[in-house]
Design an enzyme around this catalytic site. Structure first.
Site, PDB file in Angstrom:
ATOM      1  N   GLY A  19      -4.099  -8.994  -2.623  1.00  0.00           N
ATOM      2  CA  GLY A  19      -2.835  -9.402  -3.218  1.00  0.00           C
ATOM      3  C   GLY A  19      -2.905 -10.851  -3.667  1.00  0.00           C
ATOM      4  O   GLY A  19      -2.699 -11.907  -3.341  1.00  0.00           O
ATOM      5  N   LEU A  20      -3.181 -10.993  -5.171  1.00  0.00           N
ATOM      6  CA  LEU A  20      -3.526 -12.388  -5.667  1.00  0.00           C
ATOM      7  C   LEU A  20      -2.248 -12.718  -6.385  1.00  0.00           C
ATOM      8  O   LEU A  20      -2.272 -13.125  -7.721  1.00  0.00           O
ATOM      9  CB  LEU A  20      -4.761 -12.306  -6.692  1.00  0.00           C
ATOM     10  CG  LEU A  20      -5.394 -13.702  -6.926  1.00  0.00           C
ATOM     11  CD1 LEU A  20      -6.099 -14.230  -5.601  1.00  0.00           C
ATOM     12  CD2 LEU A  20      -6.191 -13.625  -7.980  1.00  0.00           C
TER      13      LEU A  20
ATOM     14  N   ARG B 265       3.175  -9.218   5.886  1.00  0.00           N
ATOM     15  CA  ARG B 265       4.237  -8.435   6.375  1.00  0.00           C
ATOM     16  C   ARG B 265       3.517  -7.729   7.714  1.00  0.00           C
ATOM     17  O   ARG B 265       2.441  -7.136   7.461  1.00  0.00           O
ATOM     18  CB  ARG B 265       5.092  -7.477   5.575  1.00  0.00           C
ATOM     19  CG  ARG B 265       6.007  -8.262   4.717  1.00  0.00           C
ATOM     20  CD  ARG B 265       7.279  -8.762   5.954  1.00  0.00           C
ATOM     21  NE  ARG B 265       8.220  -9.431   5.151  1.00  0.00           N
ATOM     22  CZ  ARG B 265       8.451 -10.573   4.835  1.00  0.00           C
ATOM     23  NH1 ARG B 265       7.418 -11.570   5.110  1.00  0.00           N
ATOM     24  NH2 ARG B 265       9.281 -11.267   4.087  1.00  0.00           N
TER      25      ARG B 265
ATOM     26  N   ASP C 140      -6.297  -6.496  -6.163  1.00  0.00           N
ATOM     27  CA  ASP C 140      -4.861  -6.571  -6.757  1.00  0.00           C
ATOM     28  C   ASP C 140      -4.888  -5.537  -7.712  1.00  0.00           C
ATOM     29  O   ASP C 140      -5.101  -6.245  -8.995  1.00  0.00           O
ATOM     30  CB  ASP C 140      -4.340  -8.008  -6.803  1.00  0.00           C
ATOM     31  CG  ASP C 140      -2.883  -8.011  -7.045  1.00  0.00           C
ATOM     32  OD1 ASP C 140      -2.342  -6.996  -7.831  1.00  0.00           O
ATOM     33  OD2 ASP C 140      -2.468  -9.099  -6.637  1.00  0.00           O
TER      34      ASP C 140
ATOM     35  N   GLU D  10      10.444  -7.736  14.583  1.00  0.00           N
ATOM     36  CA  GLU D  10      10.460  -9.031  14.944  1.00  0.00           C
ATOM     37  C   GLU D  10      12.183  -9.308  15.253  1.00  0.00           C
ATOM     38  O   GLU D  10      13.010  -8.942  14.539  1.00  0.00           O
ATOM     39  CB  GLU D  10      10.042 -10.130  13.752  1.00  0.00           C
ATOM     40  CG  GLU D  10       8.623 -10.012  13.328  1.00  0.00           C
ATOM     41  CD  GLU D  10       8.418 -10.566  12.025  1.00  0.00           C
ATOM     42  OE1 GLU D  10       9.411 -11.187  11.563  1.00  0.00           O
ATOM     43  OE2 GLU D  10       7.110 -10.980  11.914  1.00  0.00           O
TER      44      GLU D  10
ATOM     45  N   ASP E   2       0.790 -13.974  11.822  1.00  0.00           N
ATOM     46  CA  ASP E   2       1.969 -14.584  11.710  1.00  0.00           C
ATOM     47  C   ASP E   2       3.138 -13.671  11.664  1.00  0.00           C
ATOM     48  O   ASP E   2       4.266 -14.275  11.974  1.00  0.00           O
ATOM     49  CB  ASP E   2       2.019 -15.550  10.182  1.00  0.00           C
ATOM     50  CG  ASP E   2       3.340 -16.393  10.208  1.00  0.00           C
ATOM     51  OD1 ASP E   2       3.684 -17.266  11.095  1.00  0.00           O
ATOM     52  OD2 ASP E   2       4.147 -16.231   9.468  1.00  0.00           O
TER      53      ASP E   2
ATOM     54  N   LEU F 131       5.103  -5.808   1.412  1.00  0.00           N
ATOM     55  CA  LEU F 131       5.032  -4.555   2.229  1.00  0.00           C
ATOM     56  C   LEU F 131       5.708  -3.376   1.314  1.00  0.00           C
ATOM     57  O   LEU F 131       7.163  -3.659   1.023  1.00  0.00           O
ATOM     58  CB  LEU F 131       5.850  -4.818   3.413  1.00  0.00           C
ATOM     59  CG  LEU F 131       6.314  -3.401   4.340  1.00  0.00           C
ATOM     60  CD1 LEU F 131       4.887  -2.969   4.772  1.00  0.00           C
ATOM     61  CD2 LEU F 131       7.335  -3.772   5.360  1.00  0.00           C
TER      62      LEU F 131
ATOM     63  N   HIS G 208       6.386 -15.690  12.787  1.00  0.00           N
ATOM     64  CA  HIS G 208       6.808 -15.792  11.482  1.00  0.00           C
ATOM     65  C   HIS G 208       7.111 -17.296  11.042  1.00  0.00           C
ATOM     66  O   HIS G 208       8.307 -17.430  10.380  1.00  0.00           O
ATOM     67  CB  HIS G 208       7.818 -14.950  11.430  1.00  0.00           C
ATOM     68  CG  HIS G 208       8.367 -14.374   9.966  1.00  0.00           C
ATOM     69  ND1 HIS G 208       8.706 -13.038   9.771  1.00  0.00           N
ATOM     70  CD2 HIS G 208       7.920 -15.024   8.592  1.00  0.00           C
ATOM     71  CE1 HIS G 208       8.769 -13.048   8.112  1.00  0.00           C
ATOM     72  NE2 HIS G 208       8.304 -14.137   7.830  1.00  0.00           N
TER      73      HIS G 208
HETATM   74  N1  LIG Z   1       4.848 -15.212   6.728  1.00  0.00           N
HETATM   75  C1  LIG Z   1       5.799 -15.984   5.970  1.00  0.00           C
HETATM   76  O1  LIG Z   1       6.341 -17.055   6.155  1.00  0.00           O
HETATM   77  C2  LIG Z   1       5.887 -15.714   4.520  1.00  0.00           C
HETATM   78  C3  LIG Z   1       5.337 -14.286   4.062  1.00  0.00           C
HETATM   79  N2  LIG Z   1       5.582 -14.000   2.648  1.00  0.00           N
HETATM   80  C4  LIG Z   1       5.160 -12.529   2.437  1.00  0.00           C
HETATM   81  O2  LIG Z   1       3.854 -12.844   1.450  1.00  0.00           O
HETATM   82  C5  LIG Z   1       4.047 -11.826   0.431  1.00  0.00           C
HETATM   83  C6  LIG Z   1       3.503 -12.418  -0.717  1.00  0.00           C
HETATM   84  O3  LIG Z   1       4.244 -13.329  -1.499  1.00  0.00           O
HETATM   85  P1  LIG Z   1       4.031 -14.091  -2.975  1.00  0.00           P
HETATM   86  O4  LIG Z   1       2.737 -14.120  -3.181  1.00  0.00           O
HETATM   87  O5  LIG Z   1       5.013 -15.120  -3.268  1.00  0.00           O
HETATM   88  O6  LIG Z   1       4.268 -12.787  -3.813  1.00  0.00           O
HETATM   89  P2  LIG Z   1       3.733 -12.379  -5.085  1.00  0.00           P
HETATM   90  O7  LIG Z   1       4.858 -11.269  -5.630  1.00  0.00           O
HETATM   91  O8  LIG Z   1       3.614 -13.516  -6.005  1.00  0.00           O
HETATM   92  O9  LIG Z   1       2.230 -11.502  -4.997  1.00  0.00           O
HETATM   93  C7  LIG Z   1       2.106 -10.382  -4.346  1.00  0.00           C
HETATM   94  C8  LIG Z   1       0.743  -9.773  -4.824  1.00  0.00           C
HETATM   95  O10 LIG Z   1       0.576  -8.655  -4.364  1.00  0.00           O
HETATM   96  C9  LIG Z   1       0.068  -7.749  -5.383  1.00  0.00           C
HETATM   97  N3  LIG Z   1       0.111  -6.307  -4.804  1.00  0.00           N
HETATM   98  C10 LIG Z   1       1.150  -5.388  -4.874  1.00  0.00           C
HETATM   99  N4  LIG Z   1       0.791  -4.477  -4.196  1.00  0.00           N
HETATM  100  C11 LIG Z   1      -0.576  -4.189  -3.833  1.00  0.00           C
HETATM  101  C12 LIG Z   1      -1.332  -3.452  -3.326  1.00  0.00           C
HETATM  102  N5  LIG Z   1      -1.149  -2.258  -3.027  1.00  0.00           N
HETATM  103  N6  LIG Z   1      -2.796  -4.052  -3.169  1.00  0.00           N
HETATM  104  C13 LIG Z   1      -3.034  -5.129  -3.467  1.00  0.00           C
HETATM  105  N7  LIG Z   1      -2.319  -6.220  -3.856  1.00  0.00           N
HETATM  106  C14 LIG Z   1      -0.863  -5.708  -4.179  1.00  0.00           C
HETATM  107  C15 LIG Z   1       1.066  -7.950  -6.541  1.00  0.00           C
HETATM  108  O11 LIG Z   1       0.284  -7.372  -7.569  1.00  0.00           O
HETATM  109  C16 LIG Z   1       1.005  -9.454  -6.467  1.00  0.00           C
HETATM  110  O12 LIG Z   1      -0.162 -10.107  -7.287  1.00  0.00           O
HETATM  111  C17 LIG Z   1       5.522 -11.603   0.391  1.00  0.00           C
HETATM  112  O13 LIG Z   1       5.755 -10.278  -0.180  1.00  0.00           O
HETATM  113  C18 LIG Z   1       5.918 -11.615   1.667  1.00  0.00           C
HETATM  114  O14 LIG Z   1       6.262 -10.467   2.227  1.00  0.00           O
HETATM  115  C19 LIG Z   1       6.183 -14.793   1.877  1.00  0.00           C
HETATM  116  C20 LIG Z   1       6.463 -16.019   2.130  1.00  0.00           C
HETATM  117  C21 LIG Z   1       6.801 -16.168   3.603  1.00  0.00           C
HETATM  118  O1  LIG Z   2       9.976 -15.543   2.161  1.00  0.00           O
HETATM  119  C1  LIG Z   2       9.552 -14.713   2.893  1.00  0.00           C
HETATM  120  O2  LIG Z   2       9.296 -13.552   2.544  1.00  0.00           O
HETATM  121  C2  LIG Z   2       9.558 -15.022   4.531  1.00  0.00           C
HETATM  122  O3  LIG Z   2       8.780 -14.198   5.179  1.00  0.00           O
HETATM  123  C3  LIG Z   2      10.192 -15.898   5.050  1.00  0.00           C
HETATM  124  O4  LIG Z   2      11.374 -15.597   5.115  1.00  0.00           O
END
Ligand SMILES: NC(=O)C1=CN([C@@H]2O[C@H](COP(=O)(O)OP(=O)(O)OC[C@H]3O[C@@H](n4cnc5c(N)ncnc54)[C@H](O)[C@@H]3O)[C@@H](O)[C@H]2O)C=CC1
Ligand SMILES: O=C(O)C(=O)CO
Length: 329
Positions: free
Chosen positions: A153-154, A238, A176, A267, A262, A211, A295
């Site tokens: 996922g880039l 996730r 990705d 959760e 994380d 997810l 998280h």
């Molecule tokens: N642990 C935490 O505190 C946080 C966790 N997250 C998680 O991180 C994830 C990513 O966030 P961002 O990078 O901002 O989102 P984003 O939407 O910019 O990037 C997600 C990437 O995953 C790719 N993707 C989708 N399906 C895929 C697959 N089957 N195989 C490979 N790649 C795939 C997409 O093409 C996209 O480039 C969020 O969806 C969220 O679940 C986000 C913020 C905080």
């Molecule tokens: O922004 C997100 O997706 C998080 O996991 C934190 O709420």
């Protein structure tokens, strides 16, 4: 009467950020609910909802909303909202995609380095072993330069993490299928066309996809077996992208030398969570090789304020009839 903005969960301090933006235009109510059932009787009149990651908004809850103009998921991942039902009900769902990209990338790389440099392992050993002054007790530690850092996922966070891994001298590859061609060239990272190809040479695997039905349990016993023995897994995306039983077993067998997690599928986790049980058990081989965080990868004081400010501004646009942004349904 002012339109109601209901904050379902998470914010338990003052509402200064929200009120600064919404004062005089909305009646802001914070529920700080810990389960969806607590929303009953509290959200029906909401003109807009602000929600975080501690609760889900299921179809049944969405059906209670009588005149809602926007649901804002204050955060990136919107897997905890029934977007389909919201669309059927004509309620737009927005997220806040840009409040904590760097924080999550910093957390992912901190976890990766802690595993790969033995920081966590040595710290645990030193605390719990009577005569631990020995550096060659962990899985063999290798020079980071030229190790393969694999990103699933880039997107925003995957990219920010890849840049950090490159700065450590690692070779970055990514999988990705939705990323347009050319991006890899600009970043100096290598695209591969399948998860299996990515994992076949992955010494450190960092998960950054959302997810979805497609990514649910994407990292499982079979995909972990594609990695070279002794690799590391970092999941800040996730919980349910990773199959926890498979990770526990891979740590036990040595297929994984370490994992940093994380996010968990449930959760807060229940007492019978298989990974937490291994992490707590001093006899389990995973005990010293596992980092679990609550998280918290996104967390910084500055990021929280950005998240609340952007969520409030989205609600302001909804109740004043301005064009909406970051709609995900
Ligand atoms: N642990 C935490 O505190 C946080 C966790 N997250 C998680 O991180 C994830 C990513 O966030 P961002 O990078 O901002 O989102 P984003 O939407 O910019 O990037 C997600 C990437 O995953 C790719 N993707 C989708 N399906 C895929 C697959 N089957 N195989 C490979 N790649 C795939 C997409 O093409 C996209 O480039 C969020 O969806 C969220 O679940 C986000 C913020 C905080
Ligand atoms: O922004 C997100 O997706 C998080 O996991 C934190 O709420």
């Amino acid at each position: 009467m002012l339109p109601q903005i209901v904050i379902t969960d998470f914010i338990d301090d003052d509402l200064q950020v929200e009120r600064d933006i919404l004062l005089g235009v909305a009646d802001v109510r914070a529920l700080n609910a810990h389960s969806e059932s607590e929303l009953q009787g509290q959200i029906e009149q909401a003109a807009a909802i602000m929600m975080y990651h501690n609760l889900s908004l299921s179809a049944a809850t969405i059906d209670r909303l009588q005149d809602c103009r926007l649901i804002v998921r204050c955060g990136v991942g919107f897997d905890n909202v029934d977007r389909v039902r919201a669309r059927q009900r004509g309620i737009p769902v927005a997220n806040v995609p840009d409040y904590g990209t760097e924080e999550v990338a910093d957390s992912a790389i901190a976890m990766a380095l802690s595993l790969a440099r033995g920081v966590h392992f040595y710290n645990q050993r030193l605390r719990h072993t009577p005569d631990p002054w020995e550096y060659r007790v962990a899985a063999p530690i290798h020079r980071l330069r030229d190790r393969v850092f694999a990103v699933v996922g880039l997107g925003r966070i995957g990219t920010a993490t890849a840049l950090r891994a490159k700065a450590c001298g690692m070779t970055v590859r990514f999988y990705d299928p939705y990323k347009p061609d050319g991006y890899d060239k600009a970043l100096g990272v290598e695209r591969v066309e399948s998860l299996q190809t990515l994992l076949a040479e992955a010494q450190i695997l960092s998960v950054h996809c959302p997810l979805t039905p497609e990514t649910h349990h994407m990292i499982n016993a079979e995909s972990l077996s594609w990695m070279p023995r002794g690799g590391y897994l970092v999941n800040t995306a996730r919980g349910a992208v990773v199959e926890l039983g498979a990770v526990t077993e891979a740590l036990r067998s040595g297929q994984l030398a370490g994992a940093a997690i994380d996010v968990l599928p449930d959760e807060p986790p229940t007492a019978d969570n298989v990974l937490l049980a291994a992490w707590r058990d001093p006899q389990h081989p995973a005990h010293e090789r596992l980092i679990i965080n609550p998280h918290s990868a996104f967390y910084s004081e500055e990021g929280l304020i950005d998240m609340r400010r952007k969520g409030s501004q989205a609600c302001l646009r909804a109740i004043t009839g301005k064009p909406l942004r970051n709609i995900v349904n």
